[in-house]
Design a protein around this motif. Structure first.
Motif, PDB file in Angstrom:
ATOM      1  N   GLY A 108       0.763  -1.395   0.067  1.00  0.00           N
ATOM      2  CA  GLY A 108      -0.154   0.003   0.195  1.00  0.00           C
ATOM      3  C   GLY A 108       0.758   1.066   0.199  1.00  0.00           C
ATOM      4  N   SER A 109       2.133   1.004  -0.405  1.00  0.00           N
ATOM      5  CA  SER A 109       2.750   2.579  -0.328  1.00  0.00           C
ATOM      6  C   SER A 109       2.683   3.300  -1.283  1.00  0.00           C
ATOM      7  CB  SER A 109       4.412   2.130  -0.312  1.00  0.00           C
ATOM      8  OG  SER A 109       4.679   1.349  -1.447  1.00  0.00           O
ATOM      9  N   LEU A 110       2.620   2.576  -2.553  1.00  0.00           N
ATOM     10  CA  LEU A 110       2.238   3.560  -3.878  1.00  0.00           C
ATOM     11  C   LEU A 110       0.661   3.921  -3.745  1.00  0.00           C
ATOM     12  CD1 LEU A 110       2.909   4.633  -6.379  1.00  0.00           C
ATOM     13  CD2 LEU A 110       2.339   2.768  -7.618  1.00  0.00           C
ATOM     14  N   THR A 111      -0.176   3.160  -3.470  1.00  0.00           N
ATOM     15  CA  THR A 111      -1.762   3.434  -3.068  1.00  0.00           C
ATOM     16  C   THR A 111      -1.674   4.616  -2.136  1.00  0.00           C
ATOM     17  OG1 THR A 111      -1.840   1.175  -3.075  1.00  0.00           O
ATOM     18  CG2 THR A 111      -3.686   2.272  -2.349  1.00  0.00           C
ATOM     19  N   SER A 112      -1.184   4.519  -1.173  1.00  0.00           N
ATOM     20  CA  SER A 112      -1.274   5.871   0.022  1.00  0.00           C
ATOM     21  C   SER A 112      -0.828   7.067  -0.664  1.00  0.00           C
ATOM     22  CB  SER A 112      -0.315   5.565   1.230  1.00  0.00           C
ATOM     23  OG  SER A 112      -0.981   4.306   1.782  1.00  0.00           O
ATOM     24  N   CYS A 113       0.452   7.149  -1.254  1.00  0.00           N
ATOM     25  CA  CYS A 113       0.678   8.254  -2.048  1.00  0.00           C
ATOM     26  C   CYS A 113       0.159   8.883  -2.927  1.00  0.00           C
ATOM     27  CB  CYS A 113       2.402   8.176  -2.451  1.00  0.00           C
ATOM     28  SG  CYS A 113       3.666   8.132  -1.436  1.00  0.00           S
ATOM     29  N   VAL A 114      -0.313   8.131  -3.650  1.00  0.00           N
ATOM     30  CA  VAL A 114      -1.432   8.496  -4.890  1.00  0.00           C
ATOM     31  C   VAL A 114      -2.662   8.890  -4.322  1.00  0.00           C
ATOM     32  CG1 VAL A 114      -2.347   7.737  -6.911  1.00  0.00           C
ATOM     33  CG2 VAL A 114      -0.060   7.010  -6.740  1.00  0.00           C
ATOM     34  N   ALA A 115      -3.129   8.328  -3.343  1.00  0.00           N
ATOM     35  CA  ALA A 115      -4.315   8.643  -2.975  1.00  0.00           C
ATOM     36  C   ALA A 115      -4.311  10.237  -2.095  1.00  0.00           C
ATOM     37  CB  ALA A 115      -4.965   8.002  -1.903  1.00  0.00           C
ATOM     38  N   SER A 116      -3.027  10.738  -1.566  1.00  0.00           N
ATOM     39  CA  SER A 116      -2.836  11.774  -0.895  1.00  0.00           C
ATOM     40  C   SER A 116      -2.738  12.748  -2.076  1.00  0.00           C
ATOM     41  CB  SER A 116      -1.528  11.708  -0.118  1.00  0.00           C
ATOM     42  OG  SER A 116      -0.504  11.517  -1.032  1.00  0.00           O
ATOM     43  N   ILE A 117      -2.596  12.431  -3.369  1.00  0.00           N
ATOM     44  CA  ILE A 117      -2.404  13.325  -4.394  1.00  0.00           C
ATOM     45  C   ILE A 117      -3.825  13.719  -4.877  1.00  0.00           C
ATOM     46  CG2 ILE A 117      -1.341  13.944  -6.783  1.00  0.00           C
ATOM     47  CD1 ILE A 117       0.613  14.096  -4.594  1.00  0.00           C
ATOM     48  N   VAL A 118      -4.536  12.788  -5.240  1.00  0.00           N
ATOM     49  CA  VAL A 118      -5.744  12.723  -6.051  1.00  0.00           C
ATOM     50  C   VAL A 118      -6.827  13.237  -5.083  1.00  0.00           C
ATOM     51  CG1 VAL A 118      -5.106  11.120  -7.723  1.00  0.00           C
ATOM     52  CG2 VAL A 118      -6.720  10.244  -5.652  1.00  0.00           C
ATOM     53  N   LYS A 119      -6.816  13.024  -3.892  1.00  0.00           N
ATOM     54  CA  LYS A 119      -7.928  13.590  -2.848  1.00  0.00           C
ATOM     55  C   LYS A 119      -8.145  14.949  -3.284  1.00  0.00           C
ATOM     56  CE  LYS A 119      -5.176  14.326   1.284  1.00  0.00           C
ATOM     57  NZ  LYS A 119      -4.950  14.152   2.628  1.00  0.00           N
ATOM     58  N   PRO A 120      -9.075  15.699  -2.882  1.00  0.00           N
ATOM     59  CA  PRO A 120     -10.528  14.929  -2.002  1.00  0.00           C
ATOM     60  C   PRO A 120     -11.526  14.685  -3.113  1.00  0.00           C
ATOM     61  CG  PRO A 120     -10.633  17.352  -2.070  1.00  0.00           C
ATOM     62  CD  PRO A 120      -9.223  17.151  -2.734  1.00  0.00           C
ATOM     63  N   ARG A 121     -11.140  14.799  -4.486  1.00  0.00           N
ATOM     64  CA  ARG A 121     -12.245  14.825  -5.557  1.00  0.00           C
ATOM     65  C   ARG A 121     -11.969  13.298  -6.243  1.00  0.00           C
ATOM     66  NH1 ARG A 121     -11.857  17.626  -9.388  1.00  0.00           N
ATOM     67  NH2 ARG A 121     -10.137  18.936  -8.739  1.00  0.00           N
ATOM     68  N   GLY A 122     -10.793  12.937  -6.287  1.00  0.00           N
ATOM     69  CA  GLY A 122     -10.316  11.499  -6.912  1.00  0.00           C
ATOM     70  C   GLY A 122     -10.366  10.674  -6.110  1.00  0.00           C
ATOM     71  N   HIS A 123      -9.968   9.515  -6.602  1.00  0.00           N
ATOM     72  CA  HIS A 123     -10.151   8.243  -6.059  1.00  0.00           C
ATOM     73  C   HIS A 123      -8.911   7.150  -6.497  1.00  0.00           C
ATOM     74  CE1 HIS A 123     -12.669   6.115  -2.966  1.00  0.00           C
ATOM     75  NE2 HIS A 123     -12.326   5.017  -3.864  1.00  0.00           N
TER      76      HIS A 123
END
Length: 287
Positions: A108-123
């Motif tokens: 989940g390392s890549l998952t977490s980093c990418v989620a922190s970028i695309v939030k709050p409207r992305g997923h």
């Protein structure tokens, strides 16, 4: 002024190699080789302040960044390191509001980093087949504070007949045989959508590149990123003897339309058959 309180995340920092990521609980203490660090002593202090242990050692109270979370996560599998994640985000143009497909959640390392970028409207929609690894990733994603922006799926996309998603902006693949899922990924990507695959070996890069060309991807690029730190000290600055060398190879490409006659480019071995693509209320033609 951002002050530390109960349940605040804090990085207790002594030096580059000795640091501890914790969630503050006033009843807990951290016992280390530099002394005891009482959580209660941090409550009410501003981030950046320092504490003195019972051995007269200074510990700084730092606000954790996503880098800290990634480097401290529980490893169920080999993680994708920040030096590679940074290039992935920049090269693929990942930004707030985008929809990201990830195949191979890992730790989940890549998952977490990418989620922190695309939030709050992305997923981020992430897929894996190992339930044990998924549980570890779920804990790491939650600890990083981005669970709200991640949906985990226990599904093997190599064998699905109906694509679960459509109109994805970027696809991230971390599998031992990434070329197998390229036809499926193509169906789920937008036109000109980016794909990044993490490949430990050059043989994987070769097979993947062949699959990308066959499935009408362009702007194909394979890279390796080596990070070397510098010990900068007055009068004796030098290269560090420690560092992260080779971790993986990265392969990037974009979905294009080669203008071939009406045939689905699926010479790459896969058990997936062509199917109508739907995702919620959105429908797109396969190409």
């Amino acid at each position: 002024m951002d002050k530390i309180k109960q349940n605040s995340p804090v990085l207790f920092y002594f030096n580059h190699s000795k640091k501890w990521l914790v969630k503050i609980s006033k009843k807990e203490s951290l016992h280390t080789h530099i002394g005891v660090i009482k959580h209660s002593d941090a409550i009410g202090k501003e981030y950046g302040s320092r504490l003195v242990t019972n051995k007269d050692k200074y510990v700084y109270l730092l606000k954790p960044t996503m880098y800290d979370y990634v480097m401290k996560i529980q490893h169920g599998t080999q993680i994708v390191y920040p030096k590679d994640i940074g290039y992935i985000i920049a090269r693929a143009g990942i930004e707030s509001g985008q929809k990201i497909l990830e195949i191979g959640t890992g730790s989940g390392s890549l998952t977490s980093c990418v989620a922190s970028i695309v939030k709050p409207r992305g997923h981020v929609y992430t897929f894996d087949v190992d339930e044990n690894f998924m549980k570890i990733a779920e804990k790491n994603i939650k600890k990083a504070g981005v669970s709200k922006y991640v949906t985990q799926h226990n599904l093997d996309l190599k064998t699905v007949k109906k694509m679960p998603l459509a109109d994805m902006d970027v696809a991230l693949i971390d599998l031992g045989d990434p070329w197998i899922v390229i036809p499926q990924v193509r169906k789920m990507l937008k036109g000109s959508g980016s794909i990044f695959a993490i490949c430990p070996t050059m043989n994987q890069l070769e097979k993947l590149t062949m699959a990308l060309v066959e499935n009408e991807f362009t702007d194909i690029e394979s890279t390796e990123h080596v990070l070397r730190t510098i010990e900068a000290r007055e009068g004796k600055t030098r290269h560090s003897f420690q560092g992260i060398g080779h971790t993986t190879y990265l392969c990037y490409a974009r979905k294009a339309f080669f203008g071939r006659e009406s045939k689905e480019p699926t010479k790459t071995k896969t058990t997936t058959k062509p199917a109508k693509k739907t995702a919620k209320k959105t429908r797109k033609k396969s190409s």
